[in-house]
Design a protein around this motif. Structure first.
Motif, short mmCIF file in Angstrom:
data_model
loop_
_atom_site.label_atom_id
_atom_site.label_comp_id
_atom_site.label_asym_id
_atom_site.label_seq_id
_atom_site.Cartn_x
_atom_site.Cartn_y
_atom_site.Cartn_z
N GLU A 1 48.08 16.53 32.26
CA GLU A 1 46.64 16.32 32.36
C GLU A 1 46.23 17.16 30.96
O GLU A 1 46.05 18.11 31.06
N THR B 1 43.05 16.47 27.92
CA THR B 1 41.64 15.54 27.44
C THR B 1 41.87 14.57 26.33
O THR B 1 43.06 14.90 25.72
N GLN C 1 51.05 10.16 40.05
CA GLN C 1 50.27 11.15 39.28
C GLN C 1 50.63 10.85 37.90
O GLN C 1 49.77 10.86 37.02
N HIS D 1 48.39 9.03 34.32
CA HIS D 1 48.09 9.42 33.00
C HIS D 1 48.89 9.01 31.71
O HIS D 1 48.06 8.68 30.82
N LYS E 1 39.33 5.12 32.68
CA LYS E 1 40.55 6.05 33.16
C LYS E 1 41.11 6.01 34.60
O LYS E 1 40.02 6.40 35.47
N VAL F 1 42.09 7.35 38.04
CA VAL F 1 42.10 9.04 38.39
C VAL F 1 42.61 8.99 39.90
O VAL F 1 42.14 8.12 40.85
N LYS G 1 39.12 20.96 42.18
CA LYS G 1 39.90 19.90 41.27
C LYS G 1 39.37 18.51 41.87
O LYS G 1 39.24 17.44 41.08
N ASN H 1 37.73 15.87 39.45
CA ASN H 1 38.29 14.45 39.24
C ASN H 1 37.03 13.67 39.03
O ASN H 1 36.96 12.57 38.71
N GLU I 1 34.97 13.80 36.07
CA GLU I 1 35.71 13.00 35.10
C GLU I 1 35.33 11.40 35.12
O GLU I 1 35.51 10.52 34.08
#
Length: 1068
Positions: free
Chosen positions: A155, A157, A221, A225, A300, A302, A385, A389, A392
């Motif tokens: 995780e 940026t 997960q 990513h 993206k 999530v 969190k 998310n 984001e």
């Protein structure tokens, strides 16, 4: 104050200890309990609370030393489930544990690799999963050690991603390849888990299924990513490299995209994941990397983990502060102490004891508050969190909208520029007038001369201005130098003052620094003098330039007055040109009105034509839509057959599956051509409709025959074949679904179906039985050659037997001569019977070829019936080899160097080989053929002659072998008992040896059946005839007239499952 001087040891032992050793011991104990509860042999998922305690332990000790110290002692090689749960816990520790866990796991890479290799060699379902999981963990450790910018949780940026990728295109290329490999390991683990769930018919609500599905949460997960990072990197690569160079990257990404989308879709449908994780949805198609603006459309993915419900059990303390007895115990012990020693100093407690008890109570209260704070902090962290998310996701949406706005802005700017260019073009067209040019030509010539002189003046003036600017810059530089000298003087003065202040402590150093400062001051003073001289010179040159500039300004004023006069004349000419332009514009308006009228009529015609064209397109698409709907129904019916229990009894051959798959691949090519033609011209969908109809039938036929072929295949190839059929069906259904919608028909890619069809074709070719190492065109020549070689071998055998008989008559006499003559005579009769059998088989084979080939040639008939031809060749080879081996054995028996048993076994082998030759010849013969009757009669004669050879061999063996008389009259009772025991021991040894030889014989037979059964499946060339003969495969016996290097097989080389009943000898 009075106090107890000597306190007993048992009282001191009641006081709690707060040493680091006790805390460490309690921590190790808690970790050991959590590890033992998390990693066990129960087929159930790992509980989250045990894994969370292990992870908190890594943060407590800032590493995984304690975890590995206990994990090394686990009996991982003894249980596959234990190894699977160990890999799951290690994956969670790597993702959520302390960053130092990665370096601790690096030291145990060899242990992880050994566990994976151990279970990879064993045929265990969990063992295969452990093998795949260990490869994923090793890849994860290597990637994060090589790229420390990426944490184990993956995780980061976008700014960190850009920084990690760098600016070197080679580094970006290599990082993309490594992420592809990382994603392949993740997807391979998910595919292995789902494949086992399909084959085991497991449900996600069962504990066995949840045990396999639990690690996929971490896989989801990681994959979300990795997918986002690969998309970013590929867009960056396409902005720097040509598209052809990155074709391999795009193909690999498309394959991973479809696999990941299928994985997310299947996981979203399971109830187990719905309450544990929120799985993102991927777009319908992969991003178009050839279009840079497509990056704005990328969202993206999530992954959201819902807030965990509180556990039933209370969390255990990681560190036990108090190690003393319960609260009720101190009062009891104190009473006993008072009864034994009496109350201390008038029953007054020591202040230290009171303080200790007070501190203990405060510590207990603080511990409870600390636990509450920890629980609240964990809940807050989980909530934060989730909010992060969500934010984001909103940020990504805002970025997407921003990118779209930028794209729209660029389009509007482009349109505005086009409108301005068109306006300028019209203005230039109107301004050009021929009459105005003629009248203004003279004026423009004069104006050009004046303009040229004015340009020279401007250039001269600009040159002077530049020189003036250079002079001004030099003056500025001189002033800056003076300021620098002044600053240097001030600095030197400050240094002198500082040196004076320090002169009392360091006299010697002060003098050196003072001399150095004086020297620098002199140098700076010299530089200042030189700069002042340069400044004076520059001031003189500036005054000269200013005088010259005044003169040029006077000349400029004179020229500007002349230019104004010429401009007045030019304005008069332009007024006349404007009058002419007005007249011209009126004429243009009249022409424009006429043009608009004609364009209106043309627009009406075009609208009518467009209406007819739209109607034609709608009708063509309606035909395509109905065809696609019918194709979808056919394909769904075929896919439904994969799970239909009534279809389990249906079987098919790999050869037919290969033919269907090849036809389906050709249909895919035709479908691609038809789709391309339809997209080029949508008014004609006939080619696409025809190709789609053919493709749907062939694809459905391929799927059904693939399922039927898997029913006779081994387990692993059958599973892979079923998976390939499912993937083919899903991609074909996706394709026909896209063809039913006008929005998605442009995105339809028929080539995606080619990959699973090629996989089915490859699996079918792997499952095809082995054939002879000759081409089908050469089968006819091989048949004639083998039959001729068999006849020659029999003739040679008869000649050698006659020679042996003549030698035996000269070399032996009496009983040996009689036995040898009887054995050789029976062998001669057997060879003559085999020769007649081979002759009859040759005549029957020629009759079969002449009656069955029709207008085709003999080679074409053999090539068409290749399986029958191969069986005939195998049988002929077996007969020739048996005859040669019988002669060799008879020669050894006559020379007393061989065994009679070899001769008996060879007789059995010849009987079986001739039976195989008869069966191979009989399979295509006419029942009423006289050659067939002759062949059967010769076969019975061969069986009788083989029985005679066995009988003569056994009788001769009985005559030749010496039989010792068993006289036990001179032995005592003890010796008789001893001999009896030795005989029993010998009998047991022989029985054990016999049993071992029988096992070896069975293994030899099994291996022979496997080698000979490669082409032993029933023939597909004549489905109307029952398969009653062996389709013999390539024989592994030695060539004709050559002795083998092994003992001949002692039983028939045929099996009833091949359709042949071995010949039974009369006297055997």
């Amino acid at each position: 104050m009075n106090s107890i001087k000597n306190v007993p040891a048992r009282v001191l032992s009641r006081r709690p200890g707060h040493s680091l050793e006790a805390e460490r011991e309690q921590f190790d104990k808690t970790q050991a309990i959590s590890i033992s509860k998390a990693i066990n042999t129960q087929e159930a998922p790992v509980k989250e609370k045990h894994a969370r305690r292990i992870i908190l332990g890594t943060h407590h000790e800032k590493g995984a030393f304690t975890f590995w110290s206990y994990a090394i002692g686990l009996p991982l090689p003894s249980s596959a489930i234990l190894s699977w749960k160990f890999c799951h816990v290690l994956h969670k520790v790597l993702r959520d544990g302390h960053p130092n866990v990665l370096h601790d796991c690096q030291r145990y890479r060899s242990n992880i690799r050994e566990i994976g290799e151990l279970w990879g060699h064993l045929h265990d379902r969990y063992g295969q999963l452990v093998n795949v999981y260990t490869k994923l963990l090793l890849t994860k450790i290597s990637f994060h050690l090589k790229h420390p910018q990426f944490p184990a949780g993956l995780e980061v940026t976008d700014e960190v991603l850009e920084k990690a990728a760098g600016t070197d295109i080679n580094d970006i290329f290599q990082l993309t390849v490594e992420m592809f490999d990382y994603m392949d390991c993740e997807l391979k683990l998910s595919e292995s888990v789902f494949r086992q769930l399909n084959t085991a018919i497991a449900v996600s609500q069962m504990s066995s299924g949840q045990c396999r599905l639990a690690p996929l949460i971490q896989v989801i997960q990681d994959c979300s990513h990795l997918y986002h990072y690969t998309v970013k990197l590929l867009f960056k690569l396409h902005s720097c490299l040509p598209a052809d160079t990155l074709q391999g990257h795009r193909d690999r990404f498309h394959e991973q995209f479809h696999s990941l989308k299928n994985f997310f879709r299947r996981a979203s449908d399971m109830l187990y994941f719905k309450r544990l994780i929120q799985i993102p949805r991927l777009p319908e198609g992969p991003p178009n990397f050839l279009r840079a603006s497509a990056l704005a459309e990328h969202i993206k993915p999530v992954v959201v983990i819902p807030a965990e419900a509180p556990e039933d059990e209370e969390p255990e303390n990681l560190i036990e502060i108090s190690t003393g007895p319960p609260a009720a115990e101190p009062a009891v012990v104190a009473n006993l102490f008072d009864q034994t020693f009496g109350p201390p100093n008038g029953s007054v407690k020591d202040d230290r004891d009171l303080q200790i008890e007070t501190l203990k109570r405060e510590v207990e209260m603080l511990r409870a508050e600390l636990e509450k704070i920890k629980l609240e902090a964990q809940r807050y962290i989980a909530q934060l969190k989730g909010q992060v998310n969500a934010l984001e996701a909103e940020l990504e949406e805002q970025r997407k909208q921003k990118q779209k706005a930028l794209v729209d802005n660029e389009q509007l700017r482009h349109e505005l520029a086009q409108l301005r260019a068109a306006q300028q073009e019209s203005e230039r067209t109107q301004s050009l007038r021929e009459e105005a040019e003629k009248r203004a030509s003279a004026t423009e010539a004069r104006y050009a001369k004046l303009k040229e002189q004015h340009g020279k003046l401007v250039a001269t003036h600009a040159e002077l201005l530049r020189k003036n600017a250079d002079t001004a810059r030099q003056l500025t530089v001189n002033q800056q130098n003076q300021e620098e000298v002044q600053r240097v003087k001030e600095q030197l003065a400050f240094q002198v003052e500082q040196v004076k202040r320090e002169s009392e402590m360091k006299l010697e150093e002060q003098s050196d620094q003072l001399e150095k400062a004086k020297r620098e001051l002199e140098v700076k003073a010299g530089e200042l003098v030189h700069m002042q001289e340069a400044l004076s010179r520059s001031e003189q040159s500036g005054s000269e330039l200013s005088a010259r500039l005044d003169m040029l300004s006077v000349e400029k004023e004179a020229l500007s007055s002349a230019v104004q006069q010429r401009e007045a004349e030019l304005q008069a000419a332009q007024g006349l040109a404007q009058e002419r332009a007005v007249a011209l514009s009126q004429e243009q308006q009249r022409h424009s009105q006429e043009r608009d009228e004609l364009q209106g009529r043309l627009a009406n015609k075009e609208s009518q034509e467009q209406g007819l064209q739209q109607r034609l397109l709608a009708e063509q698409f309606a035909v395509l839509q109905r065809t696609a709907a019918e194709a979808e129904r056919i394909l769904r019916d075929a896919v439904g057959k994969l799970d239909d229990p009534l279809h389990l009894r249906c079987t098919s051959s790999p050869d037919y599956l290969v033919s269907r798959a090849q036809a389906a691949l050709e249909a895919v090519s035709a479908l691609e051509a038809g789709l391309t033609q339809y997209l080029t011209s949508r008014s004609d969908a006939s080619a696409l409709v025809a190709a789609l109809t053919q493709f749907s039938h062939l694809a459905a036929d391929t799927i059904i025959n693939g399922s039927a072929t898997s029913h006779l295949a081994p387990t692993d190839p059958a599973d892979r074949l079923i998976d390939a059929c499912r993937e083919c069906g899903s991609r074909a259904l996706e394709l026909v679904g896209q063809l039913q919608d006008q929005q998605t028909v442009q995105k339809a890619q028929a080539g995606l179906v080619r990959i699973p069809l090629q996989g089915i074709l490859q699996l079918g070719q792997e499952l095809r039985p082995r054939s002879l190492d000759v081409r089908q065109e050469e089968l006819g020549a091989v048949v004639d050659k083998e039959l001729a070689a068999t006849s020659a071998a029999i003739e040679e055998a008869v000649r050698r037997i006659e020679d042996m008989m003549n030698q035996a008559r000269h070399a032996s006499s009496g009983v040996k001569l009689e036995v040898n003559e009887r054995i050789l005579t029976s062998c001669t009769d057997l060879m003559k019977a085999i020769r007649l059998l081979v002759t009859a088989s040759t005549h029957l084979q020629k009759e079969i070829v002449e009656s069955g080939r029709g207008a085709a040639t003999q080679q074409e008939f053999y090539a068409k019936n290749s399986r029958w031809t191969e069986g005939l060749i195998s049988a002929s080879k077996a007969v020739g080899w048996g005859a040669t081996q019988l002669v060799e054995s008879a020669d050894k028996v006559v020379l007393h160097t061989g065994k009679y048993e070899e001769l008996i076994v060879c007789s059995h082998e010849i009987a079986a080989s001739t039976a195989q030759l008869v069966a191979a010849s009989k399979v295509k013969a006419n029942k009423n053929s006289p050659h067939l009757s002759r062949l059967q009669e010769c076969s019975r004669t061969v069986n009788v002659m083989a029985a005679n050879v066995v009988a003569s061999t056994k009788s001769g063996q009985e005559q030749i072998e010496d039989r010792d008389t068993m006289d036990f009259s001179g032995m005592s009772l003890i010796k008789l008992k001893k001999q009896e025991m030795e005989t029993q021991v010998r009998v047991l040894e022989l029985e054990k040896t016999l049993e071992a030889e029988r096992v070896r014989l069975g293994e030899l037979r099994r291996q022979h059946y496997m080698l000979a059964g490669g082409v032993g499946s029933p023939s597909e060339e004549e489905p109307s005839r029952p398969s009653t003969t062996a389709q013999g495969g390539p024989s592994k016996k030695p060539p004709l007239a050559q002795k083998p290097s092994v003992v001949p097989r002692q039983d028939h080389q045929l099996d009833r499952k091949d359709g042949i009943c071995p010949a039974q000898l009369v006297n055997s």
